[in-house]
Write a protein that holds these residues in place. Structure first.
Motif, PDB file in Angstrom:
ATOM      1  N   ALA A  17       0.849  -1.187   0.000  1.00 30.28           N
ATOM      2  CA  ALA A  17       0.000   0.000   0.000  1.00 30.28           C
ATOM      3  C   ALA A  17       0.885   1.236   0.000  1.00 30.28           C
ATOM      4  O   ALA A  17       2.034   1.200   0.452  1.00 30.28           O
ATOM      5  CB  ALA A  17      -0.913   0.010   1.223  1.00 30.28           C
ATOM      6  N   PRO A  19       0.434   4.713   1.589  1.00 32.83           N
ATOM      7  CA  PRO A  19      -0.342   5.688   2.365  1.00 32.83           C
ATOM      8  C   PRO A  19       0.055   7.117   2.014  1.00 32.83           C
ATOM      9  O   PRO A  19       1.198   7.393   1.669  1.00 32.83           O
ATOM     10  CB  PRO A  19       0.038   5.344   3.810  1.00 32.83           C
ATOM     11  CG  PRO A  19       1.355   4.667   3.723  1.00 32.83           C
ATOM     12  CD  PRO A  19       1.369   3.939   2.413  1.00 32.83           C
ATOM     13  N   LYS A  44      -9.142   8.717   6.637  1.00 38.10           N
ATOM     14  CA  LYS A  44      -9.193   7.328   7.083  1.00 38.10           C
ATOM     15  C   LYS A  44      -7.872   6.966   7.738  1.00 38.10           C
ATOM     16  O   LYS A  44      -6.794   7.416   7.307  1.00 38.10           O
ATOM     17  CB  LYS A  44      -9.445   6.382   5.904  1.00 38.10           C
ATOM     18  CG  LYS A  44     -10.784   6.604   5.198  1.00 38.10           C
ATOM     19  CD  LYS A  44     -11.958   6.254   6.099  1.00 38.10           C
ATOM     20  CE  LYS A  44     -13.270   6.345   5.334  1.00 38.10           C
ATOM     21  NZ  LYS A  44     -14.436   6.062   6.209  1.00 38.10           N
ATOM     22  N   ARG A  46      -5.597   3.661   9.580  1.00 33.07           N
ATOM     23  CA  ARG A  46      -5.353   2.287  10.014  1.00 33.07           C
ATOM     24  C   ARG A  46      -4.084   2.255  10.839  1.00 33.07           C
ATOM     25  O   ARG A  46      -3.183   3.094  10.675  1.00 33.07           O
ATOM     26  CB  ARG A  46      -5.219   1.328   8.814  1.00 33.07           C
ATOM     27  CG  ARG A  46      -6.504   1.108   8.050  1.00 33.07           C
ATOM     28  CD  ARG A  46      -7.626   0.554   8.902  1.00 33.07           C
ATOM     29  NE  ARG A  46      -7.380  -0.842   9.306  1.00 33.07           N
ATOM     30  CZ  ARG A  46      -8.123  -1.479  10.204  1.00 33.07           C
ATOM     31  NH1 ARG A  46      -9.124  -0.862  10.824  1.00 33.07           N
ATOM     32  NH2 ARG A  46      -7.869  -2.728  10.506  1.00 33.07           N
ATOM     33  N   SER A  60      -3.371   0.881   4.224  1.00 31.08           N
ATOM     34  CA  SER A  60      -4.033   2.173   4.132  1.00 31.08           C
ATOM     35  C   SER A  60      -3.521   2.938   2.924  1.00 31.08           C
ATOM     36  O   SER A  60      -2.319   2.955   2.657  1.00 31.08           O
ATOM     37  CB  SER A  60      -3.767   2.999   5.398  1.00 31.08           C
ATOM     38  OG  SER A  60      -4.312   4.300   5.274  1.00 31.08           O
ATOM     39  N   ASP A  61      -4.453   3.572   2.210  1.00 33.82           N
ATOM     40  CA  ASP A  61      -4.051   4.488   1.153  1.00 33.82           C
ATOM     41  C   ASP A  61      -4.241   5.937   1.600  1.00 33.82           C
ATOM     42  O   ASP A  61      -4.133   6.864   0.812  1.00 33.82           O
ATOM     43  CB  ASP A  61      -4.823   4.221  -0.145  1.00 33.82           C
ATOM     44  CG  ASP A  61      -6.326   4.359   0.028  1.00 33.82           C
ATOM     45  OD1 ASP A  61      -6.781   4.737   1.132  1.00 33.82           O
ATOM     46  OD2 ASP A  61      -7.063   4.090  -0.930  1.00 33.82           O
ATOM     47  N   ASP A  62      -4.528   6.102   2.906  1.00 34.02           N
ATOM     48  CA  ASP A  62      -4.679   7.447   3.459  1.00 34.02           C
ATOM     49  C   ASP A  62      -3.659   7.654   4.573  1.00 34.02           C
ATOM     50  O   ASP A  62      -2.519   7.987   4.313  1.00 34.02           O
ATOM     51  CB  ASP A  62      -6.112   7.645   3.954  1.00 34.02           C
ATOM     52  CG  ASP A  62      -6.430   9.111   4.244  1.00 34.02           C
ATOM     53  OD1 ASP A  62      -5.489   9.922   4.333  1.00 34.02           O
ATOM     54  OD2 ASP A  62      -7.620   9.446   4.376  1.00 34.02           O
ATOM     55  N   LEU A  64      -1.522   5.993   7.803  1.00 37.18           N
ATOM     56  CA  LEU A  64      -1.095   4.769   8.469  1.00 37.18           C
ATOM     57  C   LEU A  64      -0.354   5.155   9.743  1.00 37.18           C
ATOM     58  O   LEU A  64       0.566   5.976   9.714  1.00 37.18           O
ATOM     59  CB  LEU A  64      -0.176   3.955   7.557  1.00 37.18           C
ATOM     60  CG  LEU A  64       0.219   2.560   8.045  1.00 37.18           C
ATOM     61  CD1 LEU A  64      -1.005   1.657   8.163  1.00 37.18           C
ATOM     62  CD2 LEU A  64       1.236   1.931   7.101  1.00 37.18           C
ATOM     63  N   ASP A 424     -11.993   2.483   8.809  1.00 38.43           N
ATOM     64  CA  ASP A 424     -12.226   1.614   7.656  1.00 38.43           C
ATOM     65  C   ASP A 424     -11.050   1.662   6.681  1.00 38.43           C
ATOM     66  O   ASP A 424     -10.330   2.655   6.599  1.00 38.43           O
ATOM     67  CB  ASP A 424     -13.471   2.071   6.888  1.00 38.43           C
ATOM     68  CG  ASP A 424     -14.632   1.095   7.048  1.00 38.43           C
ATOM     69  OD1 ASP A 424     -14.420  -0.004   7.567  1.00 38.43           O
ATOM     70  OD2 ASP A 424     -15.751   1.459   6.640  1.00 38.43           O
ATOM     71  N   ASN A 425     -10.857   0.586   5.957  1.00 35.92           N
ATOM     72  CA  ASN A 425     -10.111   0.614   4.716  1.00 35.92           C
ATOM     73  C   ASN A 425     -10.898  -0.234   3.719  1.00 35.92           C
ATOM     74  O   ASN A 425     -11.958  -0.781   4.056  1.00 35.92           O
ATOM     75  CB  ASN A 425      -8.653   0.138   4.865  1.00 35.92           C
ATOM     76  CG  ASN A 425      -8.549  -1.328   5.267  1.00 35.92           C
ATOM     77  OD1 ASN A 425      -9.533  -2.057   5.318  1.00 35.92           O
ATOM     78  ND2 ASN A 425      -7.340  -1.771   5.571  1.00 35.92           N
ATOM     79  N   GLU A 426     -10.437  -0.342   2.521  1.00 40.61           N
ATOM     80  CA  GLU A 426     -11.194  -1.055   1.496  1.00 40.61           C
ATOM     81  C   GLU A 426     -11.436  -2.512   1.887  1.00 40.61           C
ATOM     82  O   GLU A 426     -12.532  -3.058   1.708  1.00 40.61           O
ATOM     83  CB  GLU A 426     -10.451  -0.984   0.154  1.00 40.61           C
ATOM     84  CG  GLU A 426     -11.190  -1.635  -0.985  1.00 40.61           C
ATOM     85  CD  GLU A 426     -10.416  -1.540  -2.314  1.00 40.61           C
ATOM     86  OE1 GLU A 426     -10.757  -2.317  -3.233  1.00 40.61           O
ATOM     87  OE2 GLU A 426      -9.499  -0.719  -2.395  1.00 40.61           O
TER      88      GLU A 426
END
Length: 433
Positions: A17, A19, A44, A46, A60-62, A64, A424-426
């Motif tokens: 990922a 982030p 978001k 994680r 996480s793509d937002d 972390l 949340d994550n995907e």
């Protein structure tokens, strides 16, 4: 606290990922500030420990968050045999730190690189019919909820929240401190031996009941199993550093790694190498303090799927797996790891309401695993299987809901503690929509 974002990968390399932001708080106040920022800005978040889950649970793509800045013991009560520890503390370091106070955990898994928060959040477990997973040792949690509020949670103060938080998948808040129920430090005598699978399966109930800790490794296409047992002892620890290094590092990792590479290059050798590995199972005994015996070195990287089934189904599941392997001839040489755990009342625990068997299948990283895992998963599901949250599986949504009697209750607590779903994550949105 902020660090430059870069590509993140879990231990096995199965998940990557990128982030937007990476943070490493060093205090509870820092954690609360990050959560409040995320809620205010619609971000978001994680949390990652050691990245030893085989799924995208921590991806996480937002934003972390790493808890590596929150490690060590906060306080110890030797009389009550409890300790409060920072959530980012790695299990290996925790074992030694508790030992310095004359204390130890009653049971652990066979890998000790995870953080204590990550281990309890995913339902990490060891083996032993008298012991639950590591989360059952937890008697208190300090959590920063999705509202940015710091909550001290116990079975007495917040009974329903606590049952949801003991295995929360990181969906209810950021665990910052964990209070554990402990034992006085104790020694175990470990024994490894070989036993034909035909003799092992009928003897499972007896071996599980007669030993404090019992597990076995079955090598596909081979008859010998590795039997591992551990029991408490007053014997002096055995000092055998050279022998242990040769067995654990050279044979079980370097040599097995070479064999694994051979299987990757020449998949048709997998059956022969599985039989070779079974014939070389180490046989012997040693004595050591518990925290130094539970874990084994894992230097050869792999993918893993693990399912929990009712304890009484262990032999039947293994027998079906053996039949499927003989029929389909999957190219696999890694052993199947088989363990036991006591029933618990934790809402999202795979062992909720039933004494359990855990059966884990592995595939060397770089070798195709999906068809093999799918076949083994189908067998487990026929026996009311529930997946380990940190291991690969294909279930999501309704397929999971029907397997957990307290699923709706967990979701209700989730709505209270993280109303904006910032955790949340995907991947988690598919599992718990």
């Amino acid at each position: 606290m902020n660090k430059q974002a870069k590509t993140w990968s879990n231990w096995s390399g199965s998940v990557k990922a990128l982030p937007k932001q990476f943070v490493a708080p060093s205090s509870i106040e820092d954690v609360a500030a990050v959560v409040q920022f995320c809620r205010r800005e619609g971000r978001k978040l994680r949390v990652v420990g050691s990245g030893h889950s085989f799924t995208a649970i921590a991806a996480s793509d937002d934003m972390l968050m790493s808890l590596d800045g929150l490690q060590g013991i906060v306080r110890v009560d030797k009389v009550a045999r409890t300790a409060t520890v920072w959530a980012g503390t790695k299990l290996r370091a925790l074992g030694e730190a508790l030992f310095s106070h004359g204390l130890g955990q009653e049971n652990l898994g066979d890998i000790d690189v995870q953080s204590i928060a990550g281990a309890i959040s995913t339902g990490t477990h060891g083996t032993g019919v008298s012991f639950g997973n590591i989360s059952t040792q937890v008697i208190g949690l300090t959590v920063v909820t999705g509202r940015g509020e710091v909550v001290d949670c116990t079975a007495e103060s917040h009974p329903e929240w606590f049952k949801a938080m003991q295995i929360s998948l990181g969906l209810l808040g950021v665990i910052v401190q964990v209070t554990l129920r402990l034992n006085e430090a104790y020694k175990l005598e470990y024994e490894s031996r070989r036993l034909p699978l035909a003799d092992c399966l009928p003897a499972l109930p007896r071996m599980a009941e007669e030993n404090r800790h019992f597990e076995f490794f079955w090598f596909p296409y081979a008859e010998p199993c590795q039997i591992k047992i551990m029991n408490m002892t007053d014997k002096a620890p055995t000092s055998r550093k050279v022998k242990d290094y040769f067995g654990e590092v050279i044979m079980e990792n370097a040599f097995f790694g070479l064999l694994s590479k051979t299987c990757q290059w020449l998949p048709r050798t997998s059956r022969a190498i599985s039989r070779l590995s079974a014939s070389q199972v180490p046989v012997g005994q040693k004595v050591e303090y518990s925290h130094r015996l539970f874990a084994t070195k894992r230097l050869v990287r792999f993918h893993e799927m693990e399912y929990n089934v009712p304890a009484e189904a262990m032999a039947d599941v293994i027998d079906e797996m053996r039949g499927a392997l003989q029929k389909e001839r999957y190219h696999v040489h890694f052993p199947v790891e088989c363990r036991y755990a006591k029933a618990d009342d934790i809402w999202l625990s795979p062992a909720y309401g039933r004494d359990s068997a855990y059966i884990a299948v592995h595939m060397y990283r770089g070798m195709p695993y999906k068809e093999y895992f799918a076949a083994m998963e189908a067998i487990s599901l026929r026996y009311e299987g529930r997946p380990h949250w940190g291991k690969m599986h294909t279930l999501q949504g309704e397929a999971l809901t029907s397997r957990y009697p307290k699923w709706d209750a967990f979701q209700e607590v989730r709505r209270m503690l993280d109303p904006d779903r910032i955790f949340d994550n995907e991947y988690m949105a598919r599992l718990l929509p």
